[in-house]
Design a protein around this motif. Structure first.
Motif, PDB file in Angstrom:
ATOM      1  N   SER A 273       0.830  -1.212   0.000  1.00  0.00           N
ATOM      2  CA  SER A 273       0.000   0.000   0.000  1.00  0.00           C
ATOM      3  C   SER A 273       0.861   1.257   0.000  1.00  0.00           C
ATOM      4  O   SER A 273       0.549   2.240  -0.677  1.00  0.00           O
ATOM      5  CB  SER A 273      -0.942   0.007   1.212  1.00  0.00           C
ATOM      6  OG  SER A 273      -0.204  -0.152   2.413  1.00  0.00           O
ATOM      7  N   GLU A 276       2.579   1.558  -3.577  1.00  0.00           N
ATOM      8  CA  GLU A 276       1.686   2.111  -4.594  1.00  0.00           C
ATOM      9  C   GLU A 276       1.559   3.618  -4.430  1.00  0.00           C
ATOM     10  O   GLU A 276       1.557   4.380  -5.406  1.00  0.00           O
ATOM     11  CB  GLU A 276       0.317   1.437  -4.494  1.00  0.00           C
ATOM     12  CG  GLU A 276       0.347  -0.027  -4.926  1.00  0.00           C
ATOM     13  CD  GLU A 276      -0.894  -0.792  -4.522  1.00  0.00           C
ATOM     14  OE1 GLU A 276      -1.680  -0.261  -3.707  1.00  0.00           O
ATOM     15  OE2 GLU A 276      -1.084  -1.924  -5.007  1.00  0.00           O
ATOM     16  N   GLN A 277       1.478   4.056  -3.181  1.00  0.00           N
ATOM     17  CA  GLN A 277       1.347   5.480  -2.869  1.00  0.00           C
ATOM     18  C   GLN A 277       2.605   6.244  -3.279  1.00  0.00           C
ATOM     19  O   GLN A 277       2.539   7.278  -3.964  1.00  0.00           O
ATOM     20  CB  GLN A 277       1.115   5.598  -1.352  1.00  0.00           C
ATOM     21  CG  GLN A 277       0.589   6.922  -0.869  1.00  0.00           C
ATOM     22  CD  GLN A 277       0.162   6.809   0.583  1.00  0.00           C
ATOM     23  OE1 GLN A 277      -0.898   6.301   0.895  1.00  0.00           O
ATOM     24  NE2 GLN A 277       1.008   7.257   1.482  1.00  0.00           N
ATOM     25  N   ASN A 278       3.778   5.731  -2.867  1.00  0.00           N
ATOM     26  CA  ASN A 278       5.041   6.409  -3.182  1.00  0.00           C
ATOM     27  C   ASN A 278       5.356   6.367  -4.669  1.00  0.00           C
ATOM     28  O   ASN A 278       5.836   7.353  -5.244  1.00  0.00           O
ATOM     29  CB  ASN A 278       6.188   5.786  -2.390  1.00  0.00           C
ATOM     30  CG  ASN A 278       6.154   6.156  -0.919  1.00  0.00           C
ATOM     31  OD1 ASN A 278       5.190   6.757  -0.456  1.00  0.00           O
ATOM     32  ND2 ASN A 278       7.181   5.789  -0.188  1.00  0.00           N
ATOM     33  N   GLN A 280       3.337   6.315  -7.088  1.00  0.00           N
ATOM     34  CA  GLN A 280       2.488   7.292  -7.771  1.00  0.00           C
ATOM     35  C   GLN A 280       3.085   8.691  -7.668  1.00  0.00           C
ATOM     36  O   GLN A 280       3.077   9.461  -8.640  1.00  0.00           O
ATOM     37  CB  GLN A 280       1.082   7.265  -7.152  1.00  0.00           C
ATOM     38  CG  GLN A 280       0.074   8.135  -7.882  1.00  0.00           C
ATOM     39  CD  GLN A 280      -1.329   7.979  -7.310  1.00  0.00           C
ATOM     40  OE1 GLN A 280      -1.563   7.191  -6.405  1.00  0.00           O
ATOM     41  NE2 GLN A 280      -2.263   8.739  -7.845  1.00  0.00           N
ATOM     42  N   ASP A 511      -3.699   7.001   4.314  1.00  0.00           N
ATOM     43  CA  ASP A 511      -3.840   8.379   4.782  1.00  0.00           C
ATOM     44  C   ASP A 511      -5.293   8.673   5.124  1.00  0.00           C
ATOM     45  O   ASP A 511      -6.155   8.770   4.241  1.00  0.00           O
ATOM     46  CB  ASP A 511      -3.347   9.358   3.706  1.00  0.00           C
ATOM     47  CG  ASP A 511      -1.845   9.256   3.493  1.00  0.00           C
ATOM     48  OD1 ASP A 511      -1.160   8.736   4.386  1.00  0.00           O
ATOM     49  OD2 ASP A 511      -1.366   9.696   2.435  1.00  0.00           O
TER      50      ASP A 511
END
Length: 722
Positions: A273, A276-278, A280, A511
């Protein structure tokens, strides 16, 4: 007429590659790869030896339909005949360049044994014609700096040599099959990426404020860019939640990489998770073509893009790589060509270990030893990045520990400014106390240690008529969880009632912005991660927003894994000693006590000892260690929840045995993992249908609740408590 010895024939049978051409071309590639760690000659000699067995008549007959023959042992034998320990190391690489590096074994191993000693005693077909075409001189000593007794250092170098060989072998063979055309590297130079990065942060750097949140973020960013010009080595980056460490650490890595003419940037992250966030964020700044996201959840609709990603992931052929702890460390301790191909491309890299406190304690020492080798012998710089910096210094070799540098300025002051919630000790609570507290809150996050407690609290709130209550746990498949989180974010933004009852998965890169958080006591770092979901956007004062940690009376329902129980017990000691458990001294003390408590289990399989013991005899247990080195050791099996149309289509293809990597990755969005006894119980009750070993499908909605996920409970005799 002199016989022509062939290594490969094209699929259409119209082109041939000679053994000599393949060996020399592979040697040229391997030499180039190993030059980054000053072992170019050693890699070239290893590559020249790897297919000497193809000079045998048996292999030549194999090319035209004959029986399979062992063509790897010949080169291993030839190298061992050259004397010295480094030739023996190269023999591991040659012997294992298809099936994987074997264990060294002992001199008592006879022919037929699966060890290197056994392989060397096997009889092989005559391969002596190689002497007319290949000059093999053997390996000299590489310029290694020894850490410890030297066995780990030498085995690590052997694996790096193996990486150069198998990648060069694969690429040369692939190029021959592709009309002699080598695959082009993808991505732009770090200097170009630095310009893109500067364009992205230019407005931030204009901020001259010093006592605002944005001003402090800019101060951290400037420090990262300044420290990026520092010497190579080992760094820490200690930044509180909300301090912008993702973008700032990228600035350090780019500046540092350019300063020292390094090859790439690698982010190592515990959870997909967060990856994927970083990833992006990085793609937005640097462009898709420069970022490789390497984990099991990556999917592509376009088959060509899928293939490009697969090829890049095999040898990290991108300037920025984002991967998991599991992928990174299990590759470093693997013996298989497929996993080891990429290792040589870690040399001369800036490696960011994000959320470094999540390194599993059972493998802490070998992971730290691997990081140390990369820094000490392979031109890497490592950055240990987190908001809760663990007490790792004592576990690094003194050669590195004495010179660890902190990147962030005024760390203590930063934590004071970024404080957005008061973390309060709620003491001992009953389930009824917790329910009463949650009912009085319009919006609150509640994180509990055990899934059974999460379900009980959720259902009790629903049964008592409470609105806006949501459940989140790993009993729900990823796409389902994603939809729940979308709803939760909408309710929070609209100011509507929203109470989320969840397991610790909510702390992994999710978040959220709640005004109140309740966290059952676990590790101190988990409590602080939970606090990062309270007043995240800083719109309220810290006094208005409380993160309350507590312990259940009688510790709630069921049992906890011993590892979580240990973290909770050590945290309880910290709670008794410190008034503020978020203080940096308290965090350091927590990890120091935890590691000391587990001091006999920081290298569960005694990996370092196993390699150090081989320092004199060069007998290394490559295969054994690879089999045992698994960061996630829970024995789980997978269930595909085939209720949505897309999941049903995937299940139908699997029933028809239409398996592919792309299909399996798409299936991941609809899968949950169950412990083996739960999986077996569901099978016996007819709730799931096995498709192949360790993988089943659930197709009846009766067994999957749209609010809580798969229906497991102790009354049925199934369902782990935690």
């Amino acid at each position: 007429m002199k016989q022509k010895y062939l290594a490969h024939i094209s699929e259409d049978r119209t082109r041939e590659q000679s053994v000599k051409a393949h060996l020399l071309e592979t040697a040229e590639l391997a030499e180039k790869f190993a030059s980054t760690f000053h072992s170019d000659m050693q890699a070239a000699e290893t590559a020249k030896a790897h297919d000497l067995g193809k000079y045998s008549d048996g292999f030549q007959e194999r090319l035209f339909g004959g029986e399979r023959v062992d063509h790897a042992t010949a080169g291993a034998k030839e190298l061992c005949g050259k004397g010295n320990i480094f030739n023996y190391c190269a023999a591991y690489c040659v012997a294992g360049h298809h099936g994987g590096m074997p264990d060294g074994g002992s001199v008592g191993d006879g022919a037929g044994a699966p060890t290197l000693q056994g392989r060397l005693k096997n009889s092989v077909n005559d391969y002596s014609p190689f002497k007319d075409e290949i000059q093999l001189h053997g390996l000299s000593a590489p310029p290694l700096k020894i850490l410890g007794k030297g066995g780990f250092t030498l085995s690590f170098w052997t694996r790096m040599l193996f990486s150069c060989l198998v990648d060069a072998d694969f690429l040369n063979t692939e190029a021959f099959m592709n009309q002699g055309i080598y695959r082009e590297s993808d991505g732009e130079p770090l200097s170009v990426l630095m310009q893109k990065y500067n364009d992205h942060v230019s407005s931030w750097l204009d901020n001259q404020e010093t006592d605002t949140v944005d001003g402090r973020r800019t101060e951290i960013l400037r420090a990262c860019l300044k420290m990026g010009k520092g010497e190579q080595g080992l760094y820490t980056l200690t930044v509180p939640t909300g301090g912008g460490k993702t973008v700032s650490s990228l600035g350090f890595a780019l500046r540092h990489g350019i300063e020292h003419e390094m090859e790439r940037i690698v982010y190592v992250i515990p959870f997909t998770s967060i990856i994927e966030q970083n990833a992006q964020v990085f793609r937005k700044i640097l462009g898709d073509e420069n970022v490789l996201e390497d984990h099991c959840n990556v999917t592509f609709e376009d088959e060509q893009e899928e293939e490009k990603h697969r090829l890049a992931a095999e040898n990290y052929d991108k300037p920025v790589v984002v991967t998991t702890n599991v992928q990174f460390f299990e590759s470093l301790f693997s013996n298989k060509p497929s996993k080891c191909r990429k290792l040589h491309n870690l040399t001369k890299s800036v490696i960011i270990f994000d959320e470094v406190q999540m390194l599993p304690t059972e493998y802490l020492k070998p992971c730290i030893q691997a990081i140390s080798e990369l820094v000490y012998n392979y031109g890497c710089t490592a950055v240990l990045c987190t908001a809760t910096q663990p007490a790792l210094k004592k576990y690094f070799p003194k050669e590195l520990a004495e010179d660890i540098k902190e990147i962030s300025p005024r760390v203590q002051d930063m934590y004071a400014l970024f404080k957005r919630t008061n973390v309060v000790n709620g003491g001992v609570m009953t389930k009824e106390d917790l329910l009463d507290a949650l009912k009085q809150k319009k919006q609150a996050l509640c994180i509990l240690n055990k899934r059974i407690d999460v379900q009980e609290v959720y259902r009790q709130l629903i049964n008592e008529g409470e609105n806006g209550v949501y459940h989140l746990s790993t009993y729900m498949y990823p796409l389902h969880r994603k939809r729940i989180l979308k709803t939760v974010r909408e309710k929070l933004a609209e100011g509507k009632p929203c109470r989320l009852i969840a397991t610790s998965l909510i702390e992994a890169g999710v978040d959220l912005n709640f005004p109140s958080v309740y966290r059952e006591l676990a590790g101190i770092d988990s409590v602080i991660q939970a606090a990062g979901r309270c007043n995240r956007e800083g719109k309220l004062s810290a006094d208005q927003c409380k993160t309350i940690f507590f312990q259940f009376e009688n510790q709630g329902s069921g049992r906890l894994p011993s590892s979580i129980k240990q973290m909770r017990d050590v945290s309880a000691q910290i709670v008794r000693k410190y008034e503020d458990i978020t203080d940096l001294k308290a965090i350091h003390d927590y990890f120091a006590r935890l590691y000391d408590f587990r001091r006999d289990f920081l290298d569960k399989h005694k990996v370092i000892e196993a390699f150090e013991k081989g320092s004199r005899s060069c007998s290394f247990p490559f295969q054994t260690v690879a089999k045992e080195f698994h960061l996630i050791e829970q024995d789980t099996k997978t269930v595909l929840i085939a209720l949505e149309d897309s999941a049903k289509e995937i299940a139908e293809k699997m029933v028809d045995q239409q398996y592919s990597m792309q299909l399996m990755r798409k299936a991941g969005k609809y899968c949950i993992n169950l412990y083996e006894n739960d999986y077996s119980a569901l099978w016996e009750m007819g709730m799931i249908t096995p498709l192949f070993d360790g993988f089943a499908v659930l197709e009846q909605s009766t067994y999957y609740d749209e609010n809580c996920g798969i229906q497991l409970n102790t009354e049925m005799g199934i369902g782990h408590y935690y």
